[in-house]
Design an enzyme around this catalytic site. Structure first.
Site, PDB file in Angstrom:
ATOM      1  N   THR A 240       0.834  -1.203   0.000  1.00 55.67           N
ATOM      2  CA  THR A 240       0.000   0.000   0.000  1.00 55.67           C
ATOM      3  C   THR A 240       0.862   1.244   0.000  1.00 55.67           C
ATOM      4  OG1 THR A 240      -1.730  -1.167   1.217  1.00 55.67           O
ATOM      5  CG2 THR A 240      -1.810   1.246   1.225  1.00 55.67           C
ATOM      6  N   CYS A 323      23.729   8.282   7.602  1.00 53.28           N
ATOM      7  CA  CYS A 323      23.448   6.842   7.607  1.00 53.28           C
ATOM      8  C   CYS A 323      24.596   6.030   8.199  1.00 53.28           C
ATOM      9  CB  CYS A 323      23.161   6.358   6.188  1.00 53.28           C
ATOM     10  SG  CYS A 323      21.647   7.068   5.517  1.00 53.28           S
TER      11      CYS A 323
END
Length: 379
Positions: A240, A323
């Site tokens: 979704t 990161c």
């Protein structure tokens, strides 16, 4: 939040724009599942497709070629694993560089463990890749080349058109992927002009929200999916859709400016001011910089100590990629560029944005000079 703060960590993330916030609120009102057949679902689907077109228009491509993802990391992984899995019968040779984002490097390292051969192009002291190495590495067994457009730690722009020319000459069966997370919305990014088959972009780098990205794919047949379980987005990226994140991404993209003259000027002023500080080194090419990043080393200090000293004065910078900031090892980018240990230990990343003002830059430079001197007294 400190309203007087000077935020210079835009390469890590940007402040969401008012347009992005309003798009989020709109999505909250239209909460239907885009795959549902009733009115609410159809309205959500319409908004997603309008957003897809907005991202496509910004890239100068067709909407059908845009896959929404959870961010730059997933988009990079989709490109790398998708091509490797789809083309492994043609060849198992892949090419990237030593200065890529961790989401690219770790993907290639995993593929090495799966039996693929990966060649890594070196960078010079200016952060520019050795294109002779690229030329030598490529052959008809090469199926993928992945090279970052603008480096996230130095802001250095790679010569993408030249890279494309070399790939076309030496590796006719190779697809070309480029991570444009640090260039999209800051300088022009047009996949066709870059010669790229796949392009990664991300929302939170251009004043959208975290958790949404996109991958441009020139031809879906070049990929195999890395996720399974639904028919969304042609089954290449099932699940979704994040309607709120996608709408906010589109809103931010519509406002993004691809003229980098302002940030080049801000970087130049900061660079000139910081070079007055003794034992200061600028890392990466000035001539080939997007303007968004200034990587600078202050010899004789530890960058982490300086970072927190600056934070205490309301100035926010970073020591490298967000990161990998919690990892103890030194910057792999600066290491690959050949910097010595002291220069790497003392390196901070200052990153600019169109919301950054000259007044903020000058004030931040003063504070940095004061805090560098203070830290050095106690080292």
């Amino acid at each position: 939040m400190n309203e007087n703060m000077i935020y210079l960590d835009n390469a890590s993330t940007t402040r969401p724009s008012e347009a992005a916030v309003q798009a989020m609120l709109k999505a909250a009102q239209c909460f239907g599942n885009p795959s549902s057949l009733h009115g609410l679902g159809l309205e959500a689907e319409k908004l997603v497709e309008e957003s897809r077109k907005a991202i496509a228009d910004k890239l100068g491509v067709e909407s059908k070629n845009i896959l929404f993802t959870s961010g730059g990391t997933e988009a990079n992984n989709t490109a790398i694993f998708g091509v490797a899995n789809a083309r492994h019968k043609i060849g198992k040779k892949l090419v990237t560089s030593t200065i890529e984002h961790p989401s690219v490097l770790e993907a290639f390292r995993h593929l090495e463990s799966e039996g693929f051969t990966v060649e890594y192009i070196d960078a010079d002291r200016d952060g520019l890749l050795d294109l002779d190495m690229l030329y030598d590495f490529l052959d008809e067994e090469t199926t993928l080349v992945s090279i970052m457009h603008v480096n996230n730690e130095t802001g250095v722009i790679q010569p993408m058109e030249k890279i494309r020319e070399i790939i076309t000459e030496k590796a006719p069966y190779a697809h070309f992927h480029t991570d444009c997370v640090q260039s999209f919305g800051k300088i022009e990014v047009n996949p066709k002009r870059l010669g790229a088959d796949m392009v990664t972009v991300s929302s939170h780098k251009i004043h959208g929200f975290k958790g949404t990205g996109a991958l441009y794919v020139s031809d879906a047949r070049m990929l195999r999916p890395i996720l399974f379980g639904g028919e969304q987005q042609g089954e290449l990226r099932p699940g979704t859709e994040n309607v709120a994140g996608i709408l906010a991404f589109a809103a931010a993209a519509r406002e993004a400016i691809s003229d980098n003259s302002k940030i080049i000027s801000l970087r130049s002023k900061m660079r000139e001011r910081l070079l007055r500080i003794p034992d200061t080194i600028i890392n990466g090419s000035d001539a080939h910089n997007s303007g968004s990043v200034l990587n600078v080393s202050f010899l004789g200090i530890k960058a982490e100590i300086l970072l927190h000293a600056l934070e205490a004065k309301g100035v926010y910078v970073s020591t490298g990629s967000a990161c990998s900031s919690h990892r103890p090892q030194p910057s792999h980018v600066l290491t690959a560029m050949g910097l010595d240990k002291k220069a790497i230990e003392g390196a901070i990343r200052i990153s600019f944005d169109y919301t950054t003002t000259e007044e903020e830059v000058m004030r931040a430079a003063e504070i940095i000079e004061e805090e560098v001197a203070s830290v050095r007294r106690y080292m």
